[in-house]
Design a protein around this motif. Structure first.
Motif, PDB file in Angstrom:
ATOM      1  N   GLU A 195     -16.872  16.967 -26.158  1.00 57.14           N
ATOM      2  CA  GLU A 195     -18.312  16.762 -25.977  1.00 57.14           C
ATOM      3  C   GLU A 195     -18.884  15.913 -27.115  1.00 57.14           C
ATOM      4  N   ILE A 196     -18.393  16.141 -28.326  1.00 59.42           N
ATOM      5  CA  ILE A 196     -18.850  15.326 -29.464  1.00 59.42           C
ATOM      6  C   ILE A 196     -18.416  13.877 -29.231  1.00 59.42           C
ATOM      7  N   GLY A 197     -17.181  13.705 -28.771  1.00 66.49           N
ATOM      8  CA  GLY A 197     -16.673  12.354 -28.468  1.00 66.49           C
ATOM      9  C   GLY A 197     -17.514  11.654 -27.414  1.00 66.49           C
ATOM     10  N   ARG A 198     -18.004  12.401 -26.424  1.00 69.94           N
ATOM     11  CA  ARG A 198     -18.798  11.792 -25.347  1.00 69.94           C
ATOM     12  C   ARG A 198     -20.208  11.400 -25.815  1.00 69.94           C
ATOM     13  N   ASN A 199     -20.704  12.056 -26.860  1.00 72.58           N
ATOM     14  CA  ASN A 199     -22.099  11.844 -27.268  1.00 72.58           C
ATOM     15  C   ASN A 199     -22.303  10.974 -28.498  1.00 72.58           C
ATOM     16  N   PHE A 200     -21.192  10.678 -29.191  1.00 74.70           N
ATOM     17  CA  PHE A 200     -21.331   9.887 -30.427  1.00 74.70           C
ATOM     18  C   PHE A 200     -20.418   8.678 -30.364  1.00 74.70           C
ATOM     19  N   PRO A 201     -20.942   7.499 -30.713  1.00 75.83           N
ATOM     20  CA  PRO A 201     -20.109   6.300 -30.655  1.00 75.83           C
ATOM     21  C   PRO A 201     -18.923   6.343 -31.619  1.00 75.83           C
ATOM     22  N   GLN A 202     -19.115   7.011 -32.752  1.00 74.37           N
ATOM     23  CA  GLN A 202     -17.997   7.095 -33.715  1.00 74.37           C
ATOM     24  C   GLN A 202     -17.656   8.562 -33.948  1.00 74.37           C
ATOM     25  N   THR A 203     -16.405   8.928 -33.768  1.00 73.01           N
ATOM     26  CA  THR A 203     -16.026  10.326 -34.015  1.00 73.01           C
ATOM     27  C   THR A 203     -14.716  10.388 -34.805  1.00 73.01           C
ATOM     28  N   GLU A 204     -14.611  11.469 -35.568  1.00 74.94           N
ATOM     29  CA  GLU A 204     -13.370  11.734 -36.314  1.00 74.94           C
ATOM     30  C   GLU A 204     -13.049  13.198 -36.134  1.00 74.94           C
ATOM     31  N   GLN A 205     -11.770  13.501 -35.912  1.00 79.30           N
ATOM     32  CA  GLN A 205     -11.403  14.900 -35.709  1.00 79.30           C
ATOM     33  C   GLN A 205     -10.156  15.227 -36.510  1.00 79.30           C
ATOM     34  N   THR A 206     -10.162  16.373 -37.158  1.00 74.67           N
ATOM     35  CA  THR A 206      -8.936  16.811 -37.827  1.00 74.67           C
ATOM     36  C   THR A 206      -8.635  18.241 -37.380  1.00 74.67           C
ATOM     37  N   LEU A 207      -7.352  18.547 -37.308  1.00 78.30           N
ATOM     38  CA  LEU A 207      -6.927  19.887 -36.888  1.00 78.30           C
ATOM     39  C   LEU A 207      -6.263  20.593 -38.062  1.00 78.30           C
ATOM     40  N   HIS A 208      -6.447  21.904 -38.110  1.00 81.36           N
ATOM     41  CA  HIS A 208      -5.932  22.714 -39.218  1.00 81.36           C
ATOM     42  C   HIS A 208      -5.396  24.039 -38.671  1.00 81.36           C
ATOM     43  N   TYR A 209      -4.711  24.728 -39.540  1.00 82.89           N
ATOM     44  CA  TYR A 209      -4.234  26.099 -39.276  1.00 82.89           C
ATOM     45  C   TYR A 209      -3.571  26.205 -37.883  1.00 82.89           C
ATOM     46  N   PHE A 210      -2.444  25.545 -37.741  1.00 80.04           N
ATOM     47  CA  PHE A 210      -1.676  25.535 -36.483  1.00 80.04           C
ATOM     48  C   PHE A 210      -2.530  25.047 -35.307  1.00 80.04           C
ATOM     49  N   ASN A 211      -3.426  24.123 -35.614  1.00 77.22           N
ATOM     50  CA  ASN A 211      -4.326  23.542 -34.600  1.00 77.22           C
ATOM     51  C   ASN A 211      -5.325  24.542 -34.020  1.00 77.22           C
ATOM     52  N   THR A 212      -5.569  25.650 -34.690  1.00 78.74           N
ATOM     53  CA  THR A 212      -6.563  26.613 -34.189  1.00 78.74           C
ATOM     54  C   THR A 212      -7.960  26.360 -34.769  1.00 78.74           C
ATOM     55  N   VAL A 213      -8.038  25.429 -35.714  1.00 81.53           N
ATOM     56  CA  VAL A 213      -9.333  25.078 -36.309  1.00 81.53           C
ATOM     57  C   VAL A 213      -9.493  23.567 -36.223  1.00 81.53           C
ATOM     58  N   PHE A 214     -10.700  23.133 -35.889  1.00 82.52           N
ATOM     59  CA  PHE A 214     -10.961  21.690 -35.932  1.00 82.52           C
ATOM     60  C   PHE A 214     -12.206  21.417 -36.764  1.00 82.52           C
ATOM     61  N   VAL A 215     -12.224  20.225 -37.341  1.00 83.75           N
ATOM     62  CA  VAL A 215     -13.457  19.701 -37.938  1.00 83.75           C
ATOM     63  C   VAL A 215     -13.722  18.402 -37.187  1.00 83.75           C
ATOM     64  N   ALA A 216     -14.845  18.370 -36.471  1.00 85.76           N
ATOM     65  CA  ALA A 216     -15.176  17.172 -35.677  1.00 85.76           C
ATOM     66  C   ALA A 216     -16.484  16.596 -36.185  1.00 85.76           C
ATOM     67  N   VAL A 217     -16.476  15.282 -36.351  1.00 87.91           N
ATOM     68  CA  VAL A 217     -17.640  14.610 -36.937  1.00 87.91           C
ATOM     69  C   VAL A 217     -18.056  13.472 -36.011  1.00 87.91           C
ATOM     70  N   GLY A 218     -19.330  13.472 -35.644  1.00 84.32           N
ATOM     71  CA  GLY A 218     -19.853  12.385 -34.803  1.00 84.32           C
ATOM     72  C   GLY A 218     -20.958  11.667 -35.536  1.00 84.32           C
ATOM     73  N   THR A 219     -20.900  10.336 -35.513  1.00 83.66           N
ATOM     74  CA  THR A 219     -21.909   9.548 -36.223  1.00 83.66           C
ATOM     75  C   THR A 219     -22.633   8.646 -35.233  1.00 83.66           C
ATOM     76  N   LYS A 220     -23.934   8.484 -35.453  1.00 89.68           N
ATOM     77  CA  LYS A 220     -24.786   7.746 -34.524  1.00 89.68           C
ATOM     78  C   LYS A 220     -24.996   6.293 -34.910  1.00 89.68           C
ATOM     79  N   ASN A 221     -24.051   5.671 -35.624  1.00 86.66           N
ATOM     80  CA  ASN A 221     -24.290   4.249 -35.904  1.00 86.66           C
ATOM     81  C   ASN A 221     -23.065   3.420 -35.591  1.00 86.66           C
TER      82      ASN A 221
END
Ligand SMILES: C[S@@+](CC[C@H](N)C(=O)[O-])C[C@H]1O[C@@H](n2cnc3c(N)ncnc32)[C@H](O)[C@@H]1O
Length: 221
Positions: A195-221
């Motif tokens: 959903e973050i990917g669909r709403n923000f032109p620029q996104t970055e995602q990282t996975l942690h702890y056996f892929n059970t945690v994510f940090v997703a960042v969406g930027t509007k520029n």
């Protein structure tokens, strides 16, 4: 504190029960190698906040993000914390009083109902271990993107997810273990990253702890 709250949500009861002990639980997770503080910090850093900025913490709980956010925005910035559970907000209010933070406002609301303030367009919106609890996460992300448009701001979300890297039986046991925190297979399978990917032109995602945690960042520029 402003109140915009409607009906009680399923996990509100569990957070009312554990509000007073919530801040200590991180120490228990650490024994299992779960680095909650590091995931939280990664999301906060990704917001790239500056002194004087406005930031909104969705599902702020006891206000664990407040001190690091205030380090970034300083005394001239504005911090708004939104949460569904009054008992968690009482803990947050204690932190505010103890530290004499004058620029923090708490809003007692479901994130699905929360109206982003027109008079304070945010530079950043943060949610750590909270947004996945909302069945309305998609519209919250969409509205966050709209609120961030004016200042080309950033949304950063750290949360739990269902991992295909681990066997299903292990995920099921882990989910049961985390059930007192409102975690369920349904909440873990919500597609916040998509959903973050669909709403923000620029996104970055990282996975942690056996892929059970994510940090997703969406930027509007
Ligand atoms: C695991 S705690 C995380 C608190 C804080 N963000 C942190 O990182 O420590 C989850 C929080 O989300 C809040 N929450 C759950 N569903 C919510 C909703 N629909 N709207 C607002 N807050 C919600 C709960 O009340 C609880 O305080």
């Amino acid at each position: 504190m402003t109140k915009q709250c409607r009906d009680e949500q399923p996990n509100q009861k569990s957070y009312t029960r554990q509000a007073a002990t919530y801040d200590w639980t991180e120490k228990i997770y650490r024994l299992f190698g779960f680095r909650e503080e590091a995931y939280r910090r990664a999301a906060i850093e990704a917001l790239d906040l500056q002194a004087g900025d406005t930031v909104i913490d969705l599902g702020c709980g006891t206000g664990k993000n407040f001190a690091p956010l205030l380090e970034k925005i300083g005394r001239t910035g504005i911090l708004i914390g939104v949460d569904l559970t009054a008992a968690m907000l009482e803990q947050a209010q204690e932190k505010i009083d103890e530290n004499d933070w004058q620029n923090v406002t708490l809003v007692h609301a479901d994130v699905a109902d929360y109206q982003f303030p027109d008079q304070f367009p945010p530079d950043g919106i943060l949610s750590t271990f909270a947004l996945g609890f909302s069945a309305d996460y998609a519209q919250v992300i969409e509205r966050s993107a709209a609120a961030l448009a004016e200042k080309s701001g950033t949304l950063a979300v750290a949360d739990m997810r269902w991992s295909d890297k681990l066997p299903r039986w292990l995920m099921r046991i882990g989910t049961k273990f985390a059930a007192p925190f409102g975690v369920s297979e349904t909440s873990l399978k919500r597609d916040l990253m998509g959903e973050i990917g669909r709403n923000f032109p620029q996104t970055e995602q990282t996975l942690h702890y056996f892929n059970t945690v994510f940090v997703a960042v969406g930027t509007k520029n």
